[in-house]
Design a protein around this motif. Structure first.
Motif, PDB file in Angstrom:
ATOM      1  N   SER A 253       0.839  -1.203   0.000  1.00 49.64           N
ATOM      2  CA  SER A 253       0.000   0.000   0.000  1.00 49.64           C
ATOM      3  C   SER A 253       0.872   1.250   0.000  1.00 49.64           C
ATOM      4  O   SER A 253       0.407   2.339  -0.330  1.00 49.64           O
ATOM      5  N   SER A 254       2.163   1.096   0.311  1.00 52.44           N
ATOM      6  CA  SER A 254       3.076   2.252   0.245  1.00 52.44           C
ATOM      7  C   SER A 254       3.039   2.879  -1.143  1.00 52.44           C
ATOM      8  O   SER A 254       3.055   4.096  -1.283  1.00 52.44           O
TER       9      SER A 254
ATOM     10  N   ASP B 240      -7.084   4.502   5.085  1.00 51.44           N
ATOM     11  CA  ASP B 240      -6.073   3.442   5.100  1.00 51.44           C
ATOM     12  C   ASP B 240      -6.555   2.339   6.033  1.00 51.44           C
ATOM     13  O   ASP B 240      -6.544   2.488   7.257  1.00 51.44           O
TER      14      ASP B 240
ATOM     15  N   THR C 220      -3.866  -3.919   2.240  1.00 55.67           N
ATOM     16  CA  THR C 220      -2.557  -4.557   2.049  1.00 55.67           C
ATOM     17  C   THR C 220      -2.566  -5.995   2.568  1.00 55.67           C
ATOM     18  O   THR C 220      -3.318  -6.313   3.497  1.00 55.67           O
TER      19      THR C 220
ATOM     20  N   SER D 246       0.165  -7.035   3.843  1.00 60.58           N
ATOM     21  CA  SER D 246       1.352  -7.003   4.707  1.00 60.58           C
ATOM     22  C   SER D 246       1.065  -7.181   6.187  1.00 60.58           C
ATOM     23  O   SER D 246       1.950  -7.540   6.946  1.00 60.58           O
ATOM     24  N   LYS D 247      -0.158  -6.868   6.650  1.00 61.31           N
ATOM     25  CA  LYS D 247      -0.362  -6.784   8.101  1.00 61.31           C
ATOM     26  C   LYS D 247      -1.060  -8.010   8.678  1.00 61.31           C
ATOM     27  O   LYS D 247      -0.466  -8.747   9.440  1.00 61.31           O
TER      28      LYS D 247
ATOM     29  N   ARG E  29       4.707  -8.030  -0.934  1.00 63.05           N
ATOM     30  CA  ARG E  29       4.558  -6.659  -1.414  1.00 63.05           C
ATOM     31  C   ARG E  29       3.319  -6.500  -2.297  1.00 63.05           C
ATOM     32  O   ARG E  29       3.424  -6.148  -3.478  1.00 63.05           O
TER      33      ARG E  29
HETATM   34  C1  PLP Z   1      -0.975   2.369   8.351  1.00 62.84           C
HETATM   35  C2  PLP Z   1      -0.044   1.803   7.322  1.00 62.84           C
HETATM   36  N1  PLP Z   1      -0.307   2.017   6.024  1.00 62.84           N
HETATM   37  C3  PLP Z   1       0.490   1.531   5.074  1.00 62.84           C
HETATM   38  C4  PLP Z   1       1.616   0.805   5.377  1.00 62.84           C
HETATM   39  C5  PLP Z   1       2.490   0.284   4.259  1.00 62.84           C
HETATM   40  O1  PLP Z   1       2.490  -1.087   4.210  1.00 62.84           O
HETATM   41  P1  PLP Z   1       2.771  -1.929   2.880  1.00 62.84           P
HETATM   42  O2  PLP Z   1       3.466  -1.055   1.898  1.00 62.84           O
HETATM   43  O3  PLP Z   1       3.608  -3.067   3.312  1.00 62.84           O
HETATM   44  O4  PLP Z   1       1.417  -2.349   2.375  1.00 62.84           O
HETATM   45  C6  PLP Z   1       1.940   0.574   6.720  1.00 62.84           C
HETATM   46  C7  PLP Z   1       3.144  -0.175   7.102  1.00 62.84           C
HETATM   47  O5  PLP Z   1       3.522  -0.269   8.235  1.00 62.84           O
HETATM   48  C8  PLP Z   1       1.077   1.084   7.710  1.00 62.84           C
HETATM   49  O6  PLP Z   1       1.313   0.892   9.012  1.00 62.84           O
END
Ligand code: PLP
Length: 388
Positions: free
Chosen positions: A85-86, A188, A216, A218-219, A227
């Motif tokens: 999501s970055s 987000d 995402t 990722s979490k 990614r």
């Molecule tokens: C609130 C939030 N948004 C976005 C991200 C980005 O995560 P990623 O690029 O791994 O999806 C993070 C990563 O810690 C986050 O805490």
């Protein structure tokens, strides 16, 4: 473009790879490829079929459909899949913001959600989540910040690092306030399904056409290194993001897309395992904090896998975190990475034994600092660690 250093990423570079114990990250334990393949039934034949062709700018059809069916209204045309999501945060802000625009941001918050708007030259207005208020979001306060000049409101609930979230009614009030001035809402939802005492919140982009909802893998799903992130937004907005993406990553790898699609189709399996463990871990953190009530004060999280406690008897929390990493081999994140230097971010999404070990190491350092007690907390009984 001048952009502030991402303090959190710098801290991770310094200690994530060099410590044995991670009790600072904001995600859950990541799966290995072997675990993932067996959990989601991904066979090597499917992987072997992947041809390393270009992929569509908004993501492969199957991946977009899987995302839309799981988290959206089933319409893949409203989905763009990105490199975490970055990437989408970067694209959204560069596509929609210009110097001088007024942007309301949460304070504290994940650095990208604020620093990118800042680097564009936007005027930031801070919606504060205050420790003294138990990090309860004050909707009246954000309503005062939103004016006809507001171009964008950027929020993240459940919130990194505090674990705060909104009620359904508060979310509705927020959407009403943002739509009344026709600002963009960046929602987000990185931790959307990691909740403890409430159901996940609905996606506001389904009711407001200037909302961009971010997600995402990722979490909550243990796939940070895959990614894969995404956003839901009107196709017209997605076109604007694609316009910029043509100069950054172009598209996702088709290999990653195949793995991600199948993981999303079986996301419940991944989530259940990690959420069960997060609940158990939270009970351990609770006991540890009860033991250390004179050293550490906290607010119980309502979502996510981090808390943002305050260290009451440590004069230099940065130094404490450096020592914990260098001398005790355990990583937490100093609150200075979120501009709150009396706090730490403690992550409880990892393996239970690692969490217990990390907390013992922190007890030892807290005891050493206070010069009094070094005894570790006594967990009444060993917790039942889920088999997975
Ligand atoms: C609130 C939030 N948004 C976005 C991200 C980005 O995560 P990623 O690029 O791994 O999806 C993070 C990563 O810690 C986050 O805490």
């Amino acid at each position: 473009m001048e952009i502030l250093t991402a303090q959190l990423e710098q801290w991770m570079r310094d200690y994530y790879f060099s410590t044995d114990i991670d009790i600072g990250s904001s995600g859950v334990e990541n799966f290995s490829m072997a675990e993932l393949r067996s959990l989601i039934g991904l066979d090597t034949a499917t992987i072997d079929k992947v041809a390393f062709n270009d992929s569509p700018s908004c993501g492969a059809d199957g991946l977009r459909r899987a995302i839309a069916e799981r988290w959206g209204d089933g319409d893949p045309e409203r989905v763009m899949a990105t490199h975490g999501s970055s990437e989408i945060i970067f694209l959204v802000m560069h596509a929609l913001l210009r110097r001088g625009d007024e942007v309301v941001v949460l304070d504290p918050c994940y650095h990208a959600l604020r620093n990118i708007a800042d680097s564009i030259g936007c005027e930031l207005k801070h919606w504060k989540l205050r420790f003294e208020d138990n990090f309860v979001a004050d909707i009246a306060a954000v309503k005062k910040l939103i004016t006809p000049r507001t171009r964008m409101v950027v929020v993240n609930f459940p919130h990194n690092p505090t674990g705060a979230t909104l009620t359904h009614e508060q979310l509705e009030e927020l959407v009403d306030a943002v739509s009344a001035v026709q600002a963009y809402l960046v929602w987000d939802s990185a931790f959307a399904e990691l909740t403890y005492d409430s159901e996940p919140l609905p996606d506001p982009s389904l009711v407001y056409n200037r909302c961009i909802t971010l997600g995402t893998l990722s979490k909550g799903y243990g796939l940070a290194g895959l990614r894969v992130g995404w956003c839901f937004a009107e196709p017209g907005l997605l076109n604007q993001f694609v316009h910029l993406r043509d100069y950054t990553t172009l598209y996702l790898s088709p290999l990653v897309e195949v793995v991600a699609q199948q993981a999303i189709e079986r996301a419940d399996v991944l989530l259940r395992m990690r959420l069960d463990r997060a609940r158990l871990n939270l009970s351990i953190v609770n006991k540890w904090l009860a033991y250390h009530k004179d050293d550490v004060r906290w607010v119980r999280p309502r979502g996510g896998v981090t808390i943002f406690p305050k260290l009451l008897r440590i004069d230099d929390v940065d130094q404490f975190c450096h020592r914990l990493a260098r001398e005790y081999g355990a990583m937490v994140v100093p609150g200075s990475c979120f501009e709150q230097p009396w706090h730490i971010r403690l992550g409880f999404g990892g393996p239970t034994l690692e969490l217990q070990d990390g907390l013992l190491r922190m007890s030892a350092l807290l005891g050493a600092g206070a010069g009094e007690r070094i005894a570790p907390p006594n967990y009444d009984s060993q917790p039942q660690i889920p088999a997975h």
